[in-house]
Design an enzyme around this catalytic site. Structure first.
Site, mmCIF file in Angstrom:
data_model
loop_
_atom_site.group_PDB
_atom_site.id
_atom_site.type_symbol
_atom_site.label_atom_id
_atom_site.label_comp_id
_atom_site.label_asym_id
_atom_site.label_seq_id
_atom_site.Cartn_x
_atom_site.Cartn_y
_atom_site.Cartn_z
ATOM 1 C CB SER A 101 -8.373 0.399 5.997
ATOM 2 O OG SER A 101 -8.836 2.067 6.248
ATOM 3 C CB SER A 122 -8.401 3.385 2.914
ATOM 4 O OG SER A 122 -7.176 2.869 3.572
ATOM 5 C CE LYS A 152 -4.242 1.608 2.333
ATOM 6 N NZ LYS A 152 -4.879 1.856 3.322
#
Length: 493
Positions: free
Chosen positions: A178, A154, A79
């Site tokens: 997330s 996310s 990420k």
């Protein structure tokens, strides 16, 4: 369901499970370079439609790492809020779009030392703020199962990259679900570890009392293998726990599911999380059918009540927005953040306002709300009360877990939402957040894993366990998925 790209062609990544690949690579019967080539080919073919990556790094093809370790030659995506030395880390924001760290996060360093190859940085909601993967300055990520739908946020890019077969494993971060929501909406597996079990050194902070780095993969075994590498004490993270669970993670990774693991298993269903008025009926129906199947195998399942969990999203919003307001105050264009006007000859107001204008709408909204909550006269009214409510919620959850092995809920009680969903409609998002933020507010481990489809919608299960029960949750998830997958009808509903 509208057909997505043929991204799940896992033949192109050679192996269904990383644990099988590394075993064969260690024996010399698998070629790590071939796996890397196929992952990069998948990214080239699929990512223009899905937009899972912000930065792709194929340099390992020219200069393959020579480190031999437990993840020898495994391509992995991180990420884009996890620091990678020499590879930009943008947090999907214009504020950091040119930022190239001079150091590796601890998890990055441990992955490299294990032989893994960081193949790129994945798209995300800006500064991890969002539930749909749509607030990125680099455009939204699309769900590989249906390109018109959100993959969840996310950690949207990490989930989409794994679900489409572009990479076999990835890392995300989980501040309020997330990792687990994207896993639930893309039929992948995601683990939010116990708070402090995985170092956060090098993670760009959003809500420091809530967030954790965790693995995402196509099965529980690969999650366990990744945890055996990234978990453990780190002196550079003051919140890091002195807990060594490596042997337990490796045991989960390299053993087959055993029925003994489920013997005497006790699960609690919190009624308020399942009977949420905004939950989708067919998703909840599929969840109960899966529980009926587990019950017939001898798993004890009780319904308990805990009305306070319906207030968990509100508690979370107050604390998370307040911490975000403080953490993002540093991005002024002076020491941190993109400098868009020269310091010399410019007023402070001009430097500050032009830099802060680079933030997207959602990030600005949270900063403003967080600053309001922390302001004089409102701190005690909102922030202090939220902290007390958080402690009370943690005690209630601990009382349930004193009587059960885990709390079980849908990974998401709501179908994947469309990419153009109106994010000002908080009623639906509250239903999504409620079962997820409980684990973040309590600092407990939680795993989301797929259990099937209902009228084309992914159905998943979440388990929240006691502190440091991460290996146990992985073992249970491994066994439960095998039990549920025995019913082929579930996948053809």
């Amino acid at each position: 369901m509208r057909q997505g790209p043929k991204g799940g062609d896992r033949r192109l990544t050679l192996y269904e499970r990383v644990v099988d690949f590394v075993s064969e690579a260690e024996r010399g019967s698998a070629d790590p370079l071939a796996l890397l080539e196929r992952s990069l080919a998948n990214i080239k073919r699929l990512d223009p439609q899905i937009n899972a990556f912000i930065t792709i790094d194929g340099s390992a093809l020219e200069d393959p790492p020579r480190v031999r370790g437990p993840l020898l030659g495994v391509p992995i995506a991180l990420k884009d809020n996890i620091a990678t030395m020499g590879l930009r880390t943008t947090c999907a924001s214009r504020v950091l779009e040119d930022f190239v760290p001079s150091y590796d996060a601890t998890v990055t360093k441990r992955l490299k030392a294990s032989g893994a190859i960081v193949i790129g940085k994945t798209n995300m909601d800006e500064f991890a703020m969002g539930a749909l993967g749509t607030t990125s300055a680099f455009g939204p990520t699309r769900n590989p199962l249906d390109l018109s739908l959100s993959p969840g946020g996310s950690s949207s890019g990490s989930a989409a990259a794994v679900a489409s077969g572009m990479v076999p494993v990835a890392l995300g971060s989980d501040t309020g679900g997330s990792i687990r929501l994207p896993a639930a909406w893309t039929l992948t597996f995601g683990l939010k570890p116990t708070f402090g079990l995985v170092s956060r050194y090098g993670l760009v902070s959003y809500g420091e009392s809530l967030e954790q780095i965790g693995p995402m993969a196509a099965n529980a075994k690969d999650l366990a293998l990744l945890m055996s590498v990234i978990a453990g004490r780190d002196s550079r993270d003051a919140t890091s726990l002195d807990a060594d669970l490596k042997a337990e993670f490796l045991k989960v990774a390299f053993s087959e599911p055993s029925p003994d693991a489920l013997e005497g298993l006790r699960l609690a269903v919190i009624r308020e999380l399942v009977e949420h008025p905004q939950a989708d009926e067919d998703v909840i129906r599929g969840f109960w059918k899966a529980l009926d199947e587990l019950s017939s195998e001898g798993v004890k399942i009780d319904v308990v009540e805990c009305p306070l969990v319906l207030k968990a999203p509100q508690i979370y919003y107050v604390i998370a927005f307040s911490e975000a307001s403080s953490n993002l105050a540093r991005y002024t264009g002076v020491l941190f953040g993109k400098r868009v006007v020269p310091l010399e000859g410019s007023s402070w107001d001009k430097v500050y306002s032009r830099t802060r204008a680079l933030f997207g709408w959602e990030v600005r909204r949270r900063i403003i709300l967080g600053a309001f909550v922390l302001s004089k006269g409102y701190y005690d009214m909102y922030f202090s009360r939220a902290l007390r409510a958080r402690s009370l919620l943690a005690r209630k959850i601990a009382e349930i877990l004193a009587r059960y092995d885990a709390i079980v809920s849908p990974g998401s009680p709501v179908r994947p939402l469309p990419l153009d969903f109106d994010v000002t409609d908080l009623s639906k998002l509250n239903a999504v957040d409620a079962p997820l933020v409980v684990a973040n507010l309590s600092g407990l481990p939680a795993i989301s894993f797929p259990i099937g489809l209902s009228r084309g919608a992914p159905i998943s299960m979440q388990l929240i366990g006691p502190r440091l029960s991460d290996p146990r949750l992985l073992e249970i998830a491994k066994c439960l998925t095998e039990l549920v997958y025995k019913s082929a009808k579930r996948w053809s509903q």
